[in-house]
Design a protein around this motif. Structure first.
Motif, PDB file in Angstrom:
ATOM      1  N   ALA A   1      24.360 -69.287  -5.054  1.00 54.55           N
ATOM      2  CA  ALA A   1      23.426 -68.205  -5.355  1.00 54.55           C
ATOM      3  C   ALA A   1      22.034 -68.766  -5.623  1.00 54.55           C
ATOM      4  CB  ALA A   1      23.908 -67.410  -6.558  1.00 54.55           C
ATOM      5  N   LEU A   2      21.031 -68.050  -5.155  1.00 52.48           N
ATOM      6  CA  LEU A   2      19.646 -68.464  -5.369  1.00 52.48           C
ATOM      7  C   LEU A   2      19.358 -68.661  -6.851  1.00 52.48           C
ATOM      8  CD1 LEU A   2      16.766 -68.976  -4.344  1.00 52.48           C
ATOM      9  CD2 LEU A   2      16.405 -66.489  -4.405  1.00 52.48           C
TER      10      LEU A   2
ATOM     11  N   SER B   1      21.558 -73.565   1.176  1.00 54.49           N
ATOM     12  CA  SER B   1      21.691 -72.405   0.296  1.00 54.49           C
ATOM     13  C   SER B   1      20.325 -71.816  -0.025  1.00 54.49           C
ATOM     14  CB  SER B   1      22.418 -72.808  -0.990  1.00 54.49           C
ATOM     15  OG  SER B   1      23.759 -73.173  -0.732  1.00 54.49           O
TER      16      SER B   1
ATOM     17  N   ALA C   1      18.864 -68.079   1.550  1.00 50.53           N
ATOM     18  CA  ALA C   1      18.476 -67.013   0.628  1.00 50.53           C
ATOM     19  C   ALA C   1      17.029 -66.573   0.811  1.00 50.53           C
ATOM     20  CB  ALA C   1      18.699 -67.478  -0.816  1.00 50.53           C
TER      21      ALA C   1
END
Length: 315
Positions: free
Chosen positions: A3-4, A186, A190
């Motif tokens: 997740a960011l 990642s 995002a």
């Protein structure tokens, strides 16, 4: 992908100690390919590579129980330096098993930072010895790449690139075990999903390409490359799916191309990059990578830890 928010949390957690590294314009390579090529200078980071990011983030997010018995790690060198430095910041002892052919520069550097360094066999044997030490001494294993806290720390490189290079359409990232490309991927997925993330491996240690072919992490029978920092025999159960999801392509370069790239970086870009850090530039010089039709290119220069003796054969 991570997740960011997790990457941004890692960035905040290490920002008081680890400053962003610069982008350096490679004028000669830019002229050669007809567009701007930026070099992300992770060789300027603390301990001479990006590994201090993941090491510091891991230590700062560790529980008291994880730290009490000391830390253990297996490393070809840069993770050893980064974790030894990070553990030293917290006053935590660390034991590192390194293969017998590890860089003496990195071995000595890790010891100077307070780590106990044990030289043992090849990289596979080193892992076997570390697992024994975890049981014998009660150490907490800090994996060099297959740990989400490590990956999140390395992902801060991606956050910086995306902020520093708003016109970039591609990032070339060296790949060993996959922690760095998983973190950068990642961040890019995002914030800029249209960006092409391209992994570059040495031909003699193409463990991520092997995993892609096998459909999962699968150990190479033999690793043989001058790029020791990328000489992971197997990628991680975390890094494989993250890389598979966020990386557009993987390419490989041989030792001759790596040597050519190191000379280019030294004489043209004025950067003393170690072999594993030069693979992205090698791919561009060899024209072995398919790039987007326009936009800036960023190449991650992951580290610069080597002695004069180690550099000499490439000059």
């Amino acid at each position: 992908m991570l997740a960011l928010e997790r990457l941004q949390s890692a960035q905040r957690l290490i920002a008081d100690t680890l400053l962003p590294t610069p982008l350096v314009l490679d004028h000669v390579l830019s002229d050669q390919i007809g567009r701007r090529v930026w070099l992300k200078g992770e060789l300027f980071q603390r301990t001479g590579s990006f590994k201090s990011r993941g090491g510091l983030h891991w230590v700062r997010t560790a529980s008291r129980g994880e730290l009490t018995g000391g830390l253990g790690a297996v490393s070809a060198g840069n993770h050893a330096l980064g974790l030894a430095w990070a553990a030293g910041q917290a006053g935590v002892p660390v034991t590192i098993v390194m293969p017998e052919n590890a860089s003496r520069f990195k071995v000595d550097g890790s010891r100077k930072l307070g780590a106990e360094v044990i030289l043992y066999g090849d990289i596979n044997a080193a892992w076997e010895r570390m697992h024994e030490l975890v049981t014998e001494r009660g150490l907490t294993l800090v994996h060099p790449y297959d740990d989400e806290r490590i990956i999140a720390g390395q992902g801060t490189v991606g956050l910086e690139i995306l902020e520093q290079a708003p016109e970039a359409t591609a990032i070339l990232c060296p790949v060993g075990g996959g922690g760095l490309i998983a973190g950068i991927g990642s961040a890019a997925a995002a914030l800029r999903p249209e960006l092409a993330l391209i992994g570059v491996e040495p031909c003699g240690a193409a463990s991520m390409a092997h995993a892609w072919t096998q459909g999962g992490a699968s150990r190479l029978e033999k690793v043989d490359t001058c790029a020791k920092s990328l000489a992971a025999a197997i990628v991680g159960v975390h890094t494989y799916p993250l890389c598979r999801e966020t990386t557009r392509a993987l390419v490989q370069v041989d030792d001759a191309a790596i040597g050519h790239a190191m000379r280019h970086l030294l004489y043209q870009a004025k950067l003393m990059a170690e072999p594993g850090a030069a693979v992205g530039v090698a791919a561009l010089l060899e024209e072995s990578v398919a790039l987007p039709p326009e936009g800036d290119i960023v190449v991650v220069i992951t580290g610069g830890n080597m002695s004069r003796e180690e550099l000499d054969p490439f000059l």
